[in-house]
Scaffold this active site. Sequence first.
Site, mmCIF file in Angstrom:
data_model
loop_
_atom_site.group_PDB
_atom_site.id
_atom_site.type_symbol
_atom_site.label_atom_id
_atom_site.label_comp_id
_atom_site.label_asym_id
_atom_site.label_seq_id
_atom_site.Cartn_x
_atom_site.Cartn_y
_atom_site.Cartn_z
ATOM 1 N N GLU A 145 -3.392 33.741 -11.033
ATOM 2 C CA GLU A 145 -4.347 32.856 -10.367
ATOM 3 C C GLU A 145 -5.738 32.981 -10.976
ATOM 4 O O GLU A 145 -6.486 31.998 -11.054
ATOM 5 C CB GLU A 145 -4.392 33.157 -8.861
ATOM 6 C CG GLU A 145 -3.054 33.009 -8.141
ATOM 7 C CD GLU A 145 -2.413 31.652 -8.328
ATOM 8 O OE1 GLU A 145 -3.149 30.664 -8.520
ATOM 9 O OE2 GLU A 145 -1.172 31.566 -8.300
ATOM 10 N N GLY B 126 -1.414 2.585 6.831
ATOM 11 C CA GLY B 126 -1.655 1.798 8.044
ATOM 12 C C GLY B 126 -1.205 0.360 7.964
ATOM 13 O O GLY B 126 -1.769 -0.498 8.652
ATOM 14 N N GLY C 297 0.814 -1.208 0.000
ATOM 15 C CA GLY C 297 0.000 0.000 0.000
ATOM 16 C C GLY C 297 0.842 1.251 0.000
ATOM 17 O O GLY C 297 2.059 1.202 0.249
#
Length: 620
Positions: free
Chosen positions: A430, A212, A207
């Site tokens: 922006e 985790g 993963g």
Amino acid sequence: MGKKPTGKFSNVIRLSLFWAILIVSTLAVWAITMPHTSLKDVPISQVISDANAGKLSKIEGQGSDLTVTVKGEDKPSQKTYIQGGVSALLKEGILNDAGKKIVADGPPSEAGTTFWNLATIIVPVVLIVGFFMFMMRQAQGQNNQAMSFGKSKAKLYGLDKERVTFEDIAGNDSAKQDLEEVVDFLKHPKKYESLGAKIPKGVLLVGNPGTGKTMLARAVAGEANVPFFSISGSEFVEMFVGVGASRVRDLFTKAKKNAPAIIFIDEIDAVGRKRGSGMGGGHDEREQTLNQILVEMDGFESGTNVIVLAATNRADVLDPALLRPGRFDRHTNITLPERKDREAILKVHFKNKPTDNTVNLDKLAAKTAGSSGADLANIANEAAIIAARRNSKHITGKDLTEAFEKVAIGPERKAKVMNDREKEMTAYHEAGHAIVGHVLPDSDPVHKVTIIPRGGTGGVTWFLPPEDKSYTNVYEFKDILARAMGGRVAEKIVYGPDGITTGAGSDLRKATEIARDMIIEQGMGTKLRDQVFHEDNGGMVFDKITHERPYSDATAKEIDAEVEALIKEAGRRAEEVIEANREVLDRIKDALLKEETLEEEDASKLMEDAVLPKEAMLHA
């Protein structure tokens, strides 16, 4: 009954006691060899004068040293010195008749000299002996370390630490289901053996970083309530060849003695990379360590009930022999959490954090698509830090938003000062991103526009997907490229072709990376459609030197042409959109110069009349 000190703590006590005795002995010898330190030094002339005046009751000679007793006192209170001792003193005219005899000529005291001589011999000997004892203890400790050089450094996770169970971990239900079977194997092995099933020898947890993997491995041990030996792949490898293999043998021997047990190897790619590309030295040590792991896993005796869990985020670089059945029989993918899982993870991290009614974890879970469990934990921690910095007793929704933005796009750098022209250029830049992203149909909606520097950028236009997506099509990729080019195009339209700045550097790098990924990895080119030219960049340096790239020079030229075409098309589409919405561009620029930051609602309202020109459309 008190616990007996052992190991390192006991050695510290013994060493401290030895030095305390040595210091006390030295002080005692010094005190003995320096007698009469309370006697007052007086000149010999004063002693002669006081003696002739009848103020003294006794003068005692010990060689050239004299002690003086004043009348009315029981013991000497003064001391003096005269070359020749008492005989020289008598020549000075001291009264010494039968009626007033105060001078006593005694033998020189050898006590101080004797003790001083002994001290000059004993103290150095004691110090030298103590030094050698200390060095021998240190050498003995080093020898013990050398003897244990080939021993495993695995840490045993047992009852002395807080147990972790599957209930403590939110999300990853499919991965937990796979691992629950491993727990059942360890708890009820006979149930499977009675049906002829073999307990899997290894489970590989694959993963992204922060998903985790290590926590899930600890939960397996906590659920099964068995010994859990944890070690990192890098702890096997040392400079000396053979040490890693020895540690592997020792680790598996310990696990077999404590069976049923779990061995957890974190970051196994440190020793499990593909063999055959080494250049000698430490790399041979890594390959020998891997060979020993392969032998140990495939050589388990039947019924030992030892399972190996390993974690990595680079399964593609692992040796094929490590991944075959009989070694790591199962591969469990630990994926990034989906929205419902993210909300569950956030609830776990906010369980012990006081929040007010403005905190909406469901809304935050919707925003954090693509975040790992570690990212969510970081957001929760940052929110608590921000609230504590304000001396607040509760975490507010504003704290949570600020923490999310700080983790996702970097902290605000309000200390950075820009002049008016730089602010205007940033606002136009922006605004160009925002308009292109807002107008194009397959782009994510604008979430925030700001000209406040954040992280390493001078401003940010932030797009967030409305929902989790598993796939991205060509239209979506091309809209991402066009909005990435929006800032540079806006600068060119406003300030001219030579007025562009370095502010678009990161946008152009990102656009080029996406375009190359579309062509090389996803087969989304025009002439090279449905062809993938995967380049493995995860190998060792020697791999890259000896392995040719998986395409010819002619194909490389074609790839460059395809990438160039995508970038030019994106720039043209962005230019068409901004030219058609020039008034909107100026409107957003003015709003940014005034407010510095525009939230999603404000930005959408300013761009509600923006139009999509026909030339910028990819599909009707």
